[in-house]
Design a protein around this motif. Structure first.
Motif, PDB file in Angstrom:
ATOM      1  N   MET A   1     -73.460  37.600   9.125  1.00  7.83           N
ATOM      2  CA  MET A   1     -73.259  36.500  10.066  1.00  7.83           C
ATOM      3  C   MET A   1     -74.522  35.638  10.099  1.00  7.83           C
ATOM      4  O   MET A   1     -75.625  36.135   9.906  1.00  7.83           O
ATOM      5  N   ARG A   2     -74.348  34.371  10.310  1.00  7.34           N
ATOM      6  CA  ARG A   2     -75.401  33.354  10.396  1.00  7.34           C
ATOM      7  C   ARG A   2     -76.097  33.078   9.062  1.00  7.34           C
ATOM      8  O   ARG A   2     -77.170  32.493   9.037  1.00  7.34           O
ATOM      9  N   THR A   3     -75.494  33.498   7.951  1.00  5.27           N
ATOM     10  CA  THR A   3     -76.048  33.185   6.638  1.00  5.27           C
ATOM     11  C   THR A   3     -75.701  31.738   6.293  1.00  5.27           C
ATOM     12  O   THR A   3     -74.550  31.329   6.416  1.00  5.27           O
ATOM     13  N   ALA A   4     -76.684  30.971   5.857  1.00  8.87           N
ATOM     14  CA  ALA A   4     -76.446  29.585   5.436  1.00  8.87           C
ATOM     15  C   ALA A   4     -75.848  29.606   4.034  1.00  8.87           C
ATOM     16  O   ALA A   4     -76.354  30.275   3.142  1.00  8.87           O
ATOM     17  N   VAL A   5     -74.742  28.863   3.838  1.00  5.31           N
ATOM     18  CA  VAL A   5     -74.039  28.873   2.562  1.00  5.31           C
ATOM     19  C   VAL A   5     -73.651  27.454   2.134  1.00  5.31           C
ATOM     20  O   VAL A   5     -73.675  26.522   2.927  1.00  5.31           O
ATOM     21  N   THR A   6     -73.275  27.352   0.855  1.00  2.00           N
ATOM     22  CA  THR A   6     -72.754  26.128   0.260  1.00  2.00           C
ATOM     23  C   THR A   6     -71.734  26.573  -0.786  1.00  2.00           C
ATOM     24  O   THR A   6     -71.776  27.726  -1.234  1.00  2.00           O
TER      25      THR A   6
ATOM     26  N   ARG B   1     -61.997  41.416   2.587  1.00  2.00           N
ATOM     27  CA  ARG B   1     -62.714  40.815   3.711  1.00  2.00           C
ATOM     28  C   ARG B   1     -63.168  39.409   3.337  1.00  2.00           C
ATOM     29  O   ARG B   1     -63.713  39.194   2.252  1.00  2.00           O
ATOM     30  N   LEU B   2     -62.907  38.449   4.211  1.00  2.10           N
ATOM     31  CA  LEU B   2     -63.258  37.056   3.982  1.00  2.10           C
ATOM     32  C   LEU B   2     -64.388  36.633   4.909  1.00  2.10           C
ATOM     33  O   LEU B   2     -64.562  37.192   5.997  1.00  2.10           O
ATOM     34  N   ASN B   3     -65.139  35.634   4.476  1.00  4.32           N
ATOM     35  CA  ASN B   3     -66.203  35.051   5.293  1.00  4.32           C
ATOM     36  C   ASN B   3     -65.644  33.807   5.972  1.00  4.32           C
ATOM     37  O   ASN B   3     -65.105  32.928   5.309  1.00  4.32           O
ATOM     38  N   MET B   4     -65.755  33.729   7.269  1.00  2.14           N
ATOM     39  CA  MET B   4     -65.328  32.537   8.002  1.00  2.14           C
ATOM     40  C   MET B   4     -66.533  31.613   8.087  1.00  2.14           C
ATOM     41  O   MET B   4     -67.552  31.968   8.680  1.00  2.14           O
ATOM     42  N   VAL B   5     -66.423  30.433   7.455  1.00  8.72           N
ATOM     43  CA  VAL B   5     -67.540  29.494   7.356  1.00  8.72           C
ATOM     44  C   VAL B   5     -67.234  28.242   8.174  1.00  8.72           C
ATOM     45  O   VAL B   5     -66.163  27.654   8.026  1.00  8.72           O
ATOM     46  N   ARG B   6     -68.181  27.852   9.007  1.00 10.16           N
ATOM     47  CA  ARG B   6     -68.076  26.585   9.720  1.00 10.16           C
ATOM     48  C   ARG B   6     -69.002  25.605   9.018  1.00 10.16           C
ATOM     49  O   ARG B   6     -70.207  25.781   8.983  1.00 10.16           O
ATOM     50  N   TRP B   7     -68.390  24.571   8.417  1.00 15.22           N
ATOM     51  CA  TRP B   7     -69.143  23.531   7.729  1.00 15.22           C
ATOM     52  C   TRP B   7     -69.681  22.548   8.747  1.00 15.22           C
ATOM     53  O   TRP B   7     -69.065  22.318   9.783  1.00 15.22           O
ATOM     54  N   ASP B   8     -70.831  21.949   8.460  1.00 12.99           N
ATOM     55  CA  ASP B   8     -71.411  20.957   9.356  1.00 12.99           C
ATOM     56  C   ASP B   8     -70.392  19.858   9.625  1.00 12.99           C
ATOM     57  O   ASP B   8     -69.825  19.278   8.695  1.00 12.99           O
TER      58      ASP B   8
ATOM     59  N   GLY C   1     -72.947  25.034   5.302  1.00 15.72           N
ATOM     60  CA  GLY C   1     -72.285  25.668   6.428  1.00 15.72           C
ATOM     61  C   GLY C   1     -72.947  26.981   6.772  1.00 15.72           C
ATOM     62  O   GLY C   1     -73.973  27.350   6.209  1.00 15.72           O
ATOM     63  N   GLN C   2     -72.312  27.687   7.701  1.00 18.03           N
ATOM     64  CA  GLN C   2     -72.851  28.955   8.177  1.00 18.03           C
ATOM     65  C   GLN C   2     -71.707  29.939   8.380  1.00 18.03           C
ATOM     66  O   GLN C   2     -70.639  29.566   8.878  1.00 18.03           O
ATOM     67  N   VAL C   3     -71.924  31.191   7.962  1.00 18.18           N
ATOM     68  CA  VAL C   3     -70.938  32.242   8.185  1.00 18.18           C
ATOM     69  C   VAL C   3     -70.947  32.563   9.681  1.00 18.18           C
ATOM     70  O   VAL C   3     -71.982  32.944  10.229  1.00 18.18           O
TER      71      VAL C   3
END
Length: 62
Positions: A5-10, A38-45, A24-26
């Protein structure tokens, strides 16, 4: 294996020329109902809600 959680991703795929790369961020995790993976839920800016992604679809931002 899911990202923490809270990992910055692209996105892992290259972005087309002239397009901006989203960051975005997980924010959570979910389970794919068909495969059980298992999936990562990412919120994009700028996005109103998080979207699901597999680990291989994301790259960690350093």
């Amino acid at each position: 294996m899911s990202l923490e959680m809270r990992t910055a991703v692209t996105p892992a795929k290259p972005v087309p020329t002239g397009k901006l790369r989203p960051f975005g961020q997980v924010v959570n995790h979910a389970t794919d109902p068909m495969t059980g993976e298992r999936l990562n839920m990412v919120r994009w800016d700028g996005a109103p809600k998080a979207l699901p992604y597999y680990d291989d679809e994301l790259a960690i931002v350093d």
